[in-house]
Write a protein that holds these residues in place. Structure first.
Motif, PDB file in Angstrom:
ATOM      1  N   ILE A  64      12.319   3.106   3.397  1.00 23.32           N
ATOM      2  CA  ILE A  64      12.512   2.754   4.813  1.00 23.32           C
ATOM      3  C   ILE A  64      11.270   2.097   5.401  1.00 23.32           C
ATOM      4  O   ILE A  64      11.361   1.007   5.989  1.00 23.32           O
ATOM      5  CB  ILE A  64      12.942   3.995   5.624  1.00 23.32           C
ATOM      6  N   PRO A  65      10.061   2.703   5.287  1.00 21.57           N
ATOM      7  CA  PRO A  65       8.889   2.016   5.856  1.00 21.57           C
ATOM      8  C   PRO A  65       8.586   0.684   5.190  1.00 21.57           C
ATOM      9  O   PRO A  65       8.157  -0.266   5.853  1.00 21.57           O
ATOM     10  CB  PRO A  65       7.745   3.019   5.652  1.00 21.57           C
ATOM     11  N   ILE A  66       8.829   0.578   3.874  1.00 20.19           N
ATOM     12  CA  ILE A  66       8.567  -0.688   3.185  1.00 20.19           C
ATOM     13  C   ILE A  66       9.529  -1.769   3.677  1.00 20.19           C
ATOM     14  O   ILE A  66       9.129  -2.925   3.885  1.00 20.19           O
ATOM     15  CB  ILE A  66       8.669  -0.515   1.657  1.00 20.19           C
ATOM     16  N   ARG A  68      -8.617  -1.620   0.487  1.00 19.59           N
ATOM     17  CA  ARG A  68      -8.604  -2.255  -0.836  1.00 19.59           C
ATOM     18  C   ARG A  68      -7.258  -2.903  -1.131  1.00 19.59           C
ATOM     19  O   ARG A  68      -7.194  -3.980  -1.736  1.00 19.59           O
ATOM     20  CB  ARG A  68      -8.951  -1.230  -1.919  1.00 19.59           C
ATOM     21  N   SER A  69      -6.161  -2.260  -0.708  1.00 20.92           N
ATOM     22  CA  SER A  69      -4.826  -2.868  -0.905  1.00 20.92           C
ATOM     23  C   SER A  69      -4.762  -4.229  -0.224  1.00 20.92           C
ATOM     24  O   SER A  69      -4.249  -5.201  -0.785  1.00 20.92           O
ATOM     25  CB  SER A  69      -3.745  -1.954  -0.331  1.00 20.92           C
ATOM     26  N   THR A  70      -5.289  -4.295   1.009  1.00 23.16           N
ATOM     27  CA  THR A  70      -5.268  -5.551   1.757  1.00 23.16           C
ATOM     28  C   THR A  70      -6.148  -6.597   1.098  1.00 23.16           C
ATOM     29  O   THR A  70      -5.766  -7.766   0.979  1.00 23.16           O
ATOM     30  CB  THR A  70      -5.731  -5.314   3.208  1.00 23.16           C
ATOM     31  N   THR A  71      -7.329  -6.177   0.647  1.00 25.96           N
ATOM     32  CA  THR A  71      -8.241  -7.122  -0.011  1.00 25.96           C
ATOM     33  C   THR A  71      -7.627  -7.686  -1.282  1.00 25.96           C
ATOM     34  O   THR A  71      -7.724  -8.886  -1.561  1.00 25.96           O
ATOM     35  CB  THR A  71      -9.578  -6.432  -0.338  1.00 25.96           C
ATOM     36  N   VAL A  72      -6.975  -6.826  -2.069  1.00 25.66           N
ATOM     37  CA  VAL A  72      -6.325  -7.291  -3.306  1.00 25.66           C
ATOM     38  C   VAL A  72      -5.180  -8.243  -2.983  1.00 25.66           C
ATOM     39  O   VAL A  72      -4.996  -9.272  -3.644  1.00 25.66           O
ATOM     40  CB  VAL A  72      -5.818  -6.091  -4.129  1.00 25.66           C
ATOM     41  N   MET A  73      -4.384  -7.907  -1.959  1.00 24.49           N
ATOM     42  CA  MET A  73      -3.287  -8.786  -1.553  1.00 24.49           C
ATOM     43  C   MET A  73      -3.807 -10.169  -1.168  1.00 24.49           C
ATOM     44  O   MET A  73      -3.267 -11.205  -1.593  1.00 24.49           O
ATOM     45  CB  MET A  73      -2.525  -8.169  -0.381  1.00 24.49           C
ATOM     46  N   LEU A  74      -4.867 -10.208  -0.375  1.00 26.06           N
ATOM     47  CA  LEU A  74      -5.446 -11.487   0.048  1.00 26.06           C
ATOM     48  C   LEU A  74      -6.047 -12.227  -1.138  1.00 26.06           C
ATOM     49  O   LEU A  74      -5.879 -13.443  -1.276  1.00 26.06           O
ATOM     50  CB  LEU A  74      -6.496 -11.260   1.135  1.00 26.06           C
ATOM     51  N   ALA A  75      -6.745 -11.506  -2.008  1.00 26.69           N
ATOM     52  CA  ALA A  75      -7.361 -12.143  -3.176  1.00 26.69           C
ATOM     53  C   ALA A  75      -6.302 -12.753  -4.084  1.00 26.69           C
ATOM     54  O   ALA A  75      -6.525 -13.790  -4.715  1.00 26.69           O
ATOM     55  CB  ALA A  75      -8.201 -11.128  -3.944  1.00 26.69           C
ATOM     56  N   HIS A  94       0.835  -1.202   0.000  1.00 30.23           N
ATOM     57  CA  HIS A  94       0.000   0.000   0.000  1.00 30.23           C
ATOM     58  C   HIS A  94       0.873   1.258   0.000  1.00 30.23           C
ATOM     59  O   HIS A  94       0.590   2.221  -0.728  1.00 30.23           O
ATOM     60  CB  HIS A  94      -0.916  -0.014   1.225  1.00 30.23           C
ATOM     61  N   ILE A  95       1.932   1.244   0.802  1.00 26.80           N
ATOM     62  CA  ILE A  95       2.854   2.384   0.847  1.00 26.80           C
ATOM     63  C   ILE A  95       3.468   2.614  -0.535  1.00 26.80           C
ATOM     64  O   ILE A  95       3.578   3.751  -1.011  1.00 26.80           O
ATOM     65  CB  ILE A  95       3.955   2.151   1.892  1.00 26.80           C
ATOM     66  N   ALA A  96       3.856   1.518  -1.201  1.00 28.27           N
ATOM     67  CA  ALA A  96       4.453   1.627  -2.535  1.00 28.27           C
ATOM     68  C   ALA A  96       3.448   2.170  -3.552  1.00 28.27           C
ATOM     69  O   ALA A  96       3.778   3.035  -4.369  1.00 28.27           O
ATOM     70  CB  ALA A  96       4.971   0.262  -2.982  1.00 28.27           C
TER      71      ALA A  96
END
Length: 322
Positions: free
Chosen positions: A194-196, A66-73, A52-54
């Protein structure tokens, strides 16, 4: 490749004795097994945060939800070669039309390479105990460095794209291929990198913890967290370069072999590897199917809606000639 993966898995089960393997799986401890559920989901939620940060850094208007949902999907297609790139299509079809597929691919490439690199650090301390794996680790490290160099060095990347486009089927992806590098390079800005890095380091630690829980679930208590980390990391790296779907068979075989070197009976080692596979891949594939259903329900394909609207709109009448 699917046949080879299936035969590798069957060979592993036969090698460790199916009866003993089944006996270990029957005696699985419930508490570590239950703890594996939230730990597995946490790995991908944390990785989704890094992605999501990227995405936000390259200007994609996407929420963390939505980033999390797409990652899980995306985990529903984990056994398909380059299945991670399915996330590109999911993001674009739910509202990122202004961004090229190459840009989105660049964010995925950066995170996947970073995740693999961070995981490789766990193998380094083990080289002193097992010098025979030094050549393997060196070869994988050189391959990763080469990929980073190609993506960061513009002449090298242009040469790579020209080489790939000698395949006629891939020539139509010229624009997307050339957009991967700029997005990848932008990921190296400190406020983004750094955060990634920190988020992916946490995801790696959670993956190690998940494998250690799998060991405890089958009654293995003589393997420390550090040992579990390097065994898992080595199996993950070798599975990734095996080109088999999901590294099936190679991953379990490597983990079992190195656990035997730590004094773990083969049946327990194989059982732990299979438990990890079950949670990290099969369980997450089921979660991914549910996330995919929610993605389509919550964020329907906007481009399909636009196409449908254009079909149903009455044709514009031409203005009368003066």
């Amino acid at each position: 490749m699917i046949v080879v993966a299936a035969l590798s898995m069957v060979g592993l089960v036969l090698a460790v004795n199916p009866v003993k393997l089944w006996g270990v799986l029957e005696g699985v401890r419930p508490l570590p097994l239950l703890l594996m559920l939230p730990c597995t989901i946490a790995i991908y939620v944390v990785r989704a945060l890094g992605w999501h940060i990227a995405l936000r850094h390259i200007g994609v208007p996407i929420s963390l939800h939505r980033s999390t949902t797409v990652m899980l999907a995306g985990q529903a297609v984990v056994f398909i070669p380059a299945g991670d790139l399915a996330r590109v299509k999911m993001v674009r079809e739910t509202g990122a039309d202004g961004h090229d597929a190459g840009e989105l691919t660049g964010t995925i490439a950066f995170q996947e390479l970073l995740y693999m690199t961070l995981m490789g650090f766990a193998v380094i301390p083990a080289i002193a105990q097992h010098p025979d794996i030094g050549a393997i680790v060196a070869a994988v490290t050189l391959a990763q460095v080469a990929i980073f160099v190609i993506l960061l060095w513009e002449p090298g990347y242009n040469w790579a794209v020209r080489t790939v486009e000698r395949i006629r089927l891939l020539r139509r992806f010229d624009r997307e291929l050339r957009d991967i590098r700029p997005a990848f390079v932008r990921m190296f800005q400190p406020r983004t990198a750094i955060p990634i890095v920190l988020v992916n380091a946490l995801a790696v630690l959670l993956a190690f913890a998940l494998f250690e829980l799998a060991l405890h679930a089958v009654g293995v208590n003589n393997v420390t967290y550090a040992q579990a980390a390097y065994i898992y990391a080595l199996g993950h790296i070798l599975a990734a370069v095996s080109m088999l779907p999901g590294g099936v068979g190679i991953y379990e075989g490597v983990l079992t072999a190195f656990m035997v070197l730590q004094g773990v009976p083969p049946s327990q080692g194989a059982a732990a590897a299979l438990l990890y596979r079950g949670f990290n891949d099969i369980f997450m594939a089921v979660v991914g199917l549910g996330a995919g259903w929610w993605l389509r329900r919550r964020w329907p394909d906007r481009r399909s809606g636009e196409r449908e609207a254009s079909r149903t709109e009455p044709p514009q009448r031409a203005a009368p000639a003066r």
